[in-house]
Design an enzyme around this catalytic site. Structure first.
Site, PDB file in Angstrom:
ATOM      1  CB  ALA A   1      21.022  79.934  96.837  1.00  0.00           C
ATOM      2  N   GLY A   2      21.034  79.687 100.435  1.00  0.00           N
ATOM      3  CA  GLY A   2      20.189  79.264 101.559  1.00  0.00           C
ATOM      4  C   GLY A   2      19.685  77.846 101.445  1.00  0.00           C
TER       5      GLY A   2
ATOM      6  CG  ASP B   1      21.908  75.099 107.070  1.00  0.00           C
ATOM      7  OD1 ASP B   1      20.825  75.536 107.507  1.00  0.00           O
ATOM      8  OD2 ASP B   1      22.519  75.613 106.121  1.00  0.00           O
TER       9      ASP B   1
ATOM     10  N   GLY C   1      21.726  75.150 102.035  1.00  0.00           N
ATOM     11  CA  GLY C   1      22.553  74.256 102.863  1.00  0.00           C
ATOM     12  C   GLY C   1      23.677  73.566 102.111  1.00  0.00           C
ATOM     13  CB  SER C   2      25.485  74.203  98.931  1.00  0.00           C
ATOM     14  OG  SER C   2      26.448  75.175  99.165  1.00  0.00           O
ATOM     15  CB  SER C   3      28.710  75.000 103.217  1.00  0.00           C
ATOM     16  OG  SER C   3      27.795  75.515 104.142  1.00  0.00           O
ATOM     17  CB  ALA C   4      25.384  71.868 106.140  1.00  0.00           C
ATOM     18  CB  ALA C   5      24.477  69.213 101.564  1.00  0.00           C
TER      19      ALA C   5
HETATM   20  O1  PMV Z   1      20.890  81.120 104.526  1.00  0.00           O
HETATM   21  P1  PMV Z   1      20.681  79.833 105.217  1.00  0.00           P
HETATM   22  O2  PMV Z   1      19.570  78.982 104.722  1.00  0.00           O
HETATM   23  O3  PMV Z   1      21.917  79.052 105.474  1.00  0.00           O
HETATM   24  O4  PMV Z   1      20.080  80.143 106.651  1.00  0.00           O
HETATM   25  C1  PMV Z   1      20.555  81.055 107.513  1.00  0.00           C
HETATM   26  C2  PMV Z   1      19.618  80.976 108.668  1.00  0.00           C
HETATM   27  C3  PMV Z   1      19.931  81.955 109.765  1.00  0.00           C
HETATM   28  O5  PMV Z   1      18.936  81.762 110.757  1.00  0.00           O
HETATM   29  C4  PMV Z   1      19.836  83.361 109.246  1.00  0.00           C
HETATM   30  C5  PMV Z   1      21.304  81.728 110.354  1.00  0.00           C
HETATM   31  C6  PMV Z   1      21.442  80.425 111.077  1.00  0.00           C
HETATM   32  O6  PMV Z   1      22.591  80.058 111.343  1.00  0.00           O
HETATM   33  O7  PMV Z   1      20.442  79.789 111.445  1.00  0.00           O
END
Ligand code: PMV
Length: 317
Positions: A104-105, A152, A107-111
């Site tokens: 859902a954007g 992220d 950053g769950s995987s990085a966190a």
């Molecule tokens: O969907 P998110 O929040 O992980 O973000 C992706 C952001 C992009 O610019 C589309 C890709 C990236 O790696 O920065």
């Protein structure tokens, strides 16, 4: 040996998604209301060097040695252990959980990677710096997501608002006046990998047109940097709306996202746009302190699956 807890927040991109992949700046902030947690404790029943991974959310209870090379939790754990380079670590259990919405954007995987690496290195008595942790988490992100920009891992490992340009030293923003944000999840699952690949195809089909769009997004983000530091709602609101229009041009918006954006603005948000990969996931709206409750209610009414409010407070760098 002590029990170690490590937490890593979620994140949200405010400006510059997609363009950041093409060398333009982006701005992201940590979201502390949601987080990933890793707990490491000695496992007296395990052999030295044996690591058990226990992830309640995905019903995983396995030895690290049983997990395949491409398992994201295993990649993070192995990289963390390698970086610390303890010859013979004691038997231990790594317990992982997260309240950050998946795909859902936020950053769950990085966190999750960051919480794992931080907890393991702290437990083994060789704490890694945020910069080192961020670099390791980036390796995990690359294996999982292809060509991530690296925003992220940076914003989450450092837990500060960042102005990020690929390949340049990262800038942390020192906020002088707070701003109020409302994040609404459309409920549509989205794959950043797919949207990034689709944008790549568009770019390859007509590089000069899309380069220009990315440059325009870059200019918006440059302007927003100052607006965010000063807490200048009017300026930020306009920039968000312009950024959204350009994201529509690169075909990463969706009907649902646009309905939510309209609902937020009708309820008093000063600007709103999609956030992250797009075609689902979240929108982010900028509100005033007074209107936040209205905006939140309007978004739920318009069908948002979840709404998270967050304040970007004055900060020290
Ligand atoms: O969907 P998110 O929040 O992980 O973000 C992706 C952001 C992009 O610019 C589309 C890709 C990236 O790696 O920065």
């Amino acid at each position: 040996m002590p029990v170690i807890f490590a937490k890593a927040p979620g994140k949200i991109i405010l400006f510059g998604e997609h363009a950041v992949v093409y060398g333009q700046p982006a701005i992201a902030i940590p979201v502390n209301k949601v987080n990933a947690t890793a707990k490491v404790y000695p496992n007296l029943e395990a052999q030295p060097g044996e690591v058990r991974i226990h992830a309640l959310d995905i019903q995983l209870d396995a030895a690290l040695s049983e997990l395949t090379d491409d398992h994201p939790l295993a990649i993070a754990a192995r990289l963390g252990l390698q970086a610390v380079a303890v010859e013979r670590p004691p038997g231990l259990t790594l317990q992982i959980s997260s309240t950050i919405p998946i795909s859902a954007g936020m950053g769950s995987s990085a966190a999750i990677s960051i919480a794992i690496i931080r907890a393991l290195s702290d437990f083994l008595g060789a704490p890694l710096s945020p910069g080192d942790i961020s670099a390791l988490a980036y390796k995990v992100e690359r294996i999982q997501h292809g060509t991530p920009s690296g925003i992220d891992n940076n914003v989450i490992a450092h837990q500060k608002p960042v102005f990020f340009t690929r390949g340049k030293p990262i800038e942390y923003l020192k906020i002088e006046r707070p701003t109020h944000w409302v994040i609404a999840d459309s409920g549509e699952k989205t794959s950043t990998f797919e949207t990034v690949s689709d944008v790549r195809k568009l770019f390859d089909s007509d590089p000069s047109t899309y380069k220009q769009i990315f440059e325009q997004i870059g200019e918006i983000t440059q302007n927003a940097r100052e607006g965010l530091i000063k807490g200048d709602n009017n300026r930020l609101g306009k920039l968000m709306d312009e950024n959204q229009r350009l994201l529509e041009k690169i075909n990463v918006s969706s009907r649902n996202l646009e309905d939510l954006i309209r609902a937020a603005k009708d309820a008093g948000a000063v600007g709103a746009k999609l956030s992250g990969g797009g075609r689902g996931g979240n929108i982010i709206a900028l509100s005033t302190a007074q209107e936040t409750k209205n905006v939140e209610a309007a978004l739920l009414n318009a069908g948002a699956e979840r709404v998270i409010t967050t304040i970007l407070n004055k900060g020290r760098i």
